[in-house]
Scaffold this motif. Structure first.
Motif, PDB file in Angstrom:
ATOM      1  N   LYS A 101       8.860  21.292  12.219  1.00  0.00           N
ATOM      2  CA  LYS A 101      10.220  20.954  11.781  1.00  0.00           C
ATOM      3  C   LYS A 101      11.280  21.747  12.552  1.00  0.00           C
ATOM      4  O   LYS A 101      12.304  21.213  12.966  1.00  0.00           O
ATOM      5  N   ILE A 102      11.022  23.049  12.751  1.00  0.00           N
ATOM      6  CA  ILE A 102      11.978  23.903  13.461  1.00  0.00           C
ATOM      7  C   ILE A 102      12.059  23.509  14.934  1.00  0.00           C
ATOM      8  O   ILE A 102      13.116  23.565  15.546  1.00  0.00           O
ATOM      9  N   GLY A 103      10.921  23.090  15.493  1.00  0.00           N
ATOM     10  CA  GLY A 103      10.902  22.635  16.883  1.00  0.00           C
ATOM     11  C   GLY A 103      11.766  21.410  17.131  1.00  0.00           C
ATOM     12  O   GLY A 103      12.158  21.138  18.261  1.00  0.00           O
ATOM     13  N   ARG A 104      12.078  20.667  16.075  1.00  0.00           N
ATOM     14  CA  ARG A 104      12.916  19.459  16.189  1.00  0.00           C
ATOM     15  C   ARG A 104      14.401  19.740  15.993  1.00  0.00           C
ATOM     16  O   ARG A 104      15.228  18.854  16.173  1.00  0.00           O
ATOM     17  N   ILE A 105      14.740  20.956  15.582  1.00  0.00           N
ATOM     18  CA  ILE A 105      16.152  21.305  15.362  1.00  0.00           C
ATOM     19  C   ILE A 105      16.852  21.367  16.717  1.00  0.00           C
ATOM     20  O   ILE A 105      16.356  21.995  17.645  1.00  0.00           O
TER      21      ILE A 105
ATOM     22  N   ASN B 119      18.955  22.520  19.765  1.00  0.00           N
ATOM     23  CA  ASN B 119      19.326  23.810  20.363  1.00  0.00           C
ATOM     24  C   ASN B 119      18.364  24.955  20.085  1.00  0.00           C
ATOM     25  O   ASN B 119      18.641  26.090  20.461  1.00  0.00           O
ATOM     26  N   VAL B 120      17.223  24.696  19.454  1.00  0.00           N
ATOM     27  CA  VAL B 120      16.196  25.730  19.318  1.00  0.00           C
ATOM     28  C   VAL B 120      15.452  25.792  20.647  1.00  0.00           C
ATOM     29  O   VAL B 120      15.029  24.777  21.183  1.00  0.00           O
ATOM     30  N   LEU B 121      15.315  26.997  21.188  1.00  0.00           N
ATOM     31  CA  LEU B 121      14.637  27.159  22.474  1.00  0.00           C
ATOM     32  C   LEU B 121      13.132  26.976  22.328  1.00  0.00           C
ATOM     33  O   LEU B 121      12.559  27.316  21.291  1.00  0.00           O
ATOM     34  N   THR B 122      12.508  26.423  23.370  1.00  0.00           N
ATOM     35  CA  THR B 122      11.047  26.316  23.374  1.00  0.00           C
ATOM     36  C   THR B 122      10.429  27.541  24.029  1.00  0.00           C
ATOM     37  O   THR B 122       9.257  27.828  23.832  1.00  0.00           O
ATOM     38  N   ASN B 123      11.238  28.264  24.822  1.00  0.00           N
ATOM     39  CA  ASN B 123      10.762  29.481  25.458  1.00  0.00           C
ATOM     40  C   ASN B 123      11.830  30.572  25.323  1.00  0.00           C
ATOM     41  O   ASN B 123      12.861  30.461  25.972  1.00  0.00           O
ATOM     42  N   PRO B 124      11.648  31.566  24.463  1.00  0.00           N
ATOM     43  CA  PRO B 124      10.467  31.790  23.638  1.00  0.00           C
ATOM     44  C   PRO B 124      10.367  30.788  22.481  1.00  0.00           C
ATOM     45  O   PRO B 124      11.396  30.343  21.958  1.00  0.00           O
ATOM     46  N   ALA B 125       9.137  30.465  22.120  1.00  0.00           N
ATOM     47  CA  ALA B 125       8.894  29.507  21.033  1.00  0.00           C
ATOM     48  C   ALA B 125       9.232  30.149  19.688  1.00  0.00           C
ATOM     49  O   ALA B 125       9.161  31.370  19.549  1.00  0.00           O
ATOM     50  N   PRO B 126       9.598  29.323  18.707  1.00  0.00           N
ATOM     51  CA  PRO B 126       9.861  29.873  17.370  1.00  0.00           C
ATOM     52  C   PRO B 126       8.627  30.579  16.806  1.00  0.00           C
ATOM     53  O   PRO B 126       7.504  30.118  17.007  1.00  0.00           O
ATOM     54  N   ASP B 127       8.849  31.690  16.111  1.00  0.00           N
ATOM     55  CA  ASP B 127       7.770  32.403  15.424  1.00  0.00           C
ATOM     56  C   ASP B 127       7.792  32.021  13.954  1.00  0.00           C
ATOM     57  O   ASP B 127       8.847  32.062  13.319  1.00  0.00           O
ATOM     58  N   VAL B 128       6.639  31.648  13.425  1.00  0.00           N
ATOM     59  CA  VAL B 128       6.473  31.470  11.977  1.00  0.00           C
ATOM     60  C   VAL B 128       5.166  32.183  11.633  1.00  0.00           C
ATOM     61  O   VAL B 128       4.095  31.721  12.012  1.00  0.00           O
ATOM     62  N   GLU B 129       5.286  33.319  10.975  1.00  0.00           N
ATOM     63  CA  GLU B 129       4.122  34.166  10.681  1.00  0.00           C
ATOM     64  C   GLU B 129       4.250  34.757   9.284  1.00  0.00           C
ATOM     65  O   GLU B 129       5.341  34.806   8.724  1.00  0.00           O
ATOM     66  N   ILE B 130       3.124  35.231   8.755  1.00  0.00           N
ATOM     67  CA  ILE B 130       3.151  35.900   7.446  1.00  0.00           C
ATOM     68  C   ILE B 130       3.795  37.276   7.630  1.00  0.00           C
ATOM     69  O   ILE B 130       3.340  38.078   8.436  1.00  0.00           O
ATOM     70  N   LEU B 131       4.868  37.511   6.887  1.00  0.00           N
ATOM     71  CA  LEU B 131       5.584  38.781   6.951  1.00  0.00           C
ATOM     72  C   LEU B 131       4.962  39.782   5.985  1.00  0.00           C
ATOM     73  O   LEU B 131       4.766  40.944   6.313  1.00  0.00           O
TER      74      LEU B 131
ATOM     75  N   ARG C 225      11.456  32.489  12.618  1.00  0.00           N
ATOM     76  CA  ARG C 225      12.307  33.068  13.650  1.00  0.00           C
ATOM     77  C   ARG C 225      12.435  32.183  14.886  1.00  0.00           C
ATOM     78  O   ARG C 225      11.760  32.392  15.886  1.00  0.00           O
ATOM     79  N   PRO C 226      13.343  31.222  14.841  1.00  0.00           N
ATOM     80  CA  PRO C 226      13.630  30.454  16.052  1.00  0.00           C
ATOM     81  C   PRO C 226      14.581  31.228  16.970  1.00  0.00           C
ATOM     82  O   PRO C 226      15.289  32.130  16.520  1.00  0.00           O
ATOM     83  N   TYR C 227      14.581  30.883  18.240  1.00  0.00           N
ATOM     84  CA  TYR C 227      15.478  31.488  19.230  1.00  0.00           C
ATOM     85  C   TYR C 227      16.476  30.438  19.690  1.00  0.00           C
ATOM     86  O   TYR C 227      16.161  29.247  19.759  1.00  0.00           O
ATOM     87  N   CYS C 228      17.693  30.874  20.025  1.00  0.00           N
ATOM     88  CA  CYS C 228      18.726  29.953  20.499  1.00  0.00           C
ATOM     89  C   CYS C 228      19.743  30.736  21.320  1.00  0.00           C
ATOM     90  O   CYS C 228      19.750  31.964  21.299  1.00  0.00           O
ATOM     91  N   THR C 229      20.619  30.015  22.015  1.00  0.00           N
ATOM     92  CA  THR C 229      21.696  30.689  22.737  1.00  0.00           C
ATOM     93  C   THR C 229      22.732  31.160  21.719  1.00  0.00           C
ATOM     94  O   THR C 229      22.769  30.686  20.581  1.00  0.00           O
ATOM     95  N   ASN C 230      23.554  32.108  22.132  1.00  0.00           N
ATOM     96  CA  ASN C 230      24.564  32.681  21.237  1.00  0.00           C
ATOM     97  C   ASN C 230      25.505  31.630  20.664  1.00  0.00           C
ATOM     98  O   ASN C 230      25.870  31.687  19.503  1.00  0.00           O
TER      99      ASN C 230
ATOM    100  N   TYR D 282      24.041  29.857  17.565  1.00  0.00           N
ATOM    101  CA  TYR D 282      23.404  30.693  16.549  1.00  0.00           C
ATOM    102  C   TYR D 282      23.587  30.155  15.129  1.00  0.00           C
ATOM    103  O   TYR D 282      22.617  29.954  14.404  1.00  0.00           O
ATOM    104  N   TRP D 283      24.825  29.929  14.715  1.00  0.00           N
ATOM    105  CA  TRP D 283      25.055  29.546  13.313  1.00  0.00           C
ATOM    106  C   TRP D 283      24.544  28.147  13.028  1.00  0.00           C
ATOM    107  O   TRP D 283      24.022  27.891  11.935  1.00  0.00           O
ATOM    108  N   GLN D 284      24.654  27.230  13.971  1.00  0.00           N
ATOM    109  CA  GLN D 284      24.104  25.875  13.779  1.00  0.00           C
ATOM    110  C   GLN D 284      22.591  25.957  13.577  1.00  0.00           C
ATOM    111  O   GLN D 284      22.043  25.372  12.647  1.00  0.00           O
ATOM    112  N   VAL D 285      21.899  26.732  14.408  1.00  0.00           N
ATOM    113  CA  VAL D 285      20.451  26.880  14.289  1.00  0.00           C
ATOM    114  C   VAL D 285      20.089  27.619  12.995  1.00  0.00           C
ATOM    115  O   VAL D 285      19.151  27.245  12.295  1.00  0.00           O
ATOM    116  N   TYR D 286      20.869  28.635  12.651  1.00  0.00           N
ATOM    117  CA  TYR D 286      20.645  29.395  11.411  1.00  0.00           C
ATOM    118  C   TYR D 286      20.680  28.467  10.195  1.00  0.00           C
ATOM    119  O   TYR D 286      19.757  28.446   9.387  1.00  0.00           O
TER     120      TYR D 286
END
Length: 136
Positions: free
Chosen positions: A87-91, A93-105, A117-122, A125-129
């Motif tokens: 789902k996050i990969g389809r948002i 402006n989410v970067l594929t490199n580095p790929a989003p992290d989804v892990e047990i915290l 934890r998806p990555y995006c350009t500055n 940020y708020w749109q991706v958030y």
């Protein structure tokens, strides 16, 4: 170059300095003008800025959005992680490199807590958030 030592940011950068976070509007000899996200023009003495830590959110090409997703006990964790990553990969402006992290915290009384934890350009940020929050 040489200027960077004395000016850790430039006009237009999004920074946090002297307890103020916002976009640098003007660099003066004795003060820096910063517009906060809620649009308050704040003039900060340069002595205050340089006596503390400075974060420049614009300096690097991308940022990590840090969110969490609380799962209930009994939820298939691997399935939840796979669904969120998809789902996050389809948002937009989410970067594929580095790929989003989804892990047990951590595991808490409610169940597993995932770090999302998806990555995006500055600029995005708020749109991706907010879009990531919707996805969760």
């Amino acid at each position: 170059g040489e200027d960077v030592k004395f000016r850790p940011f430039k006009v237009g950068d999004f920074v946090s300095a002297a307890g103020i976070t916002g976009t640098v509007e003007e660099l003066g000899l004795f003060a820096t003008t910063i517009n906060t996200p809620d649009n308050i023009r704040t003039v900060v003495g340069n002595n205050s800025i340089f006596s503390g830590n400075i974060q420049n959110f614009s300096a690097n090409p991308y940022r990590r959005v840090d969110l969490t997703a609380q799962l209930s006990h009994g939820v298939n964790v691997q399935e939840a992680i796979a669904l969120l990553k998809d789902k996050i990969g389809r948002i937009p402006n989410v970067l594929t490199n580095p790929a989003p992290d989804v892990e047990i915290l951590e595991f808490n009384p409610s169940g597993p807590l995932l770090a999302v934890r998806p990555y995006c350009t500055n600029d995005n940020y708020w749109q991706v958030y907010f879009d990531t929050n919707k996805a969760i």
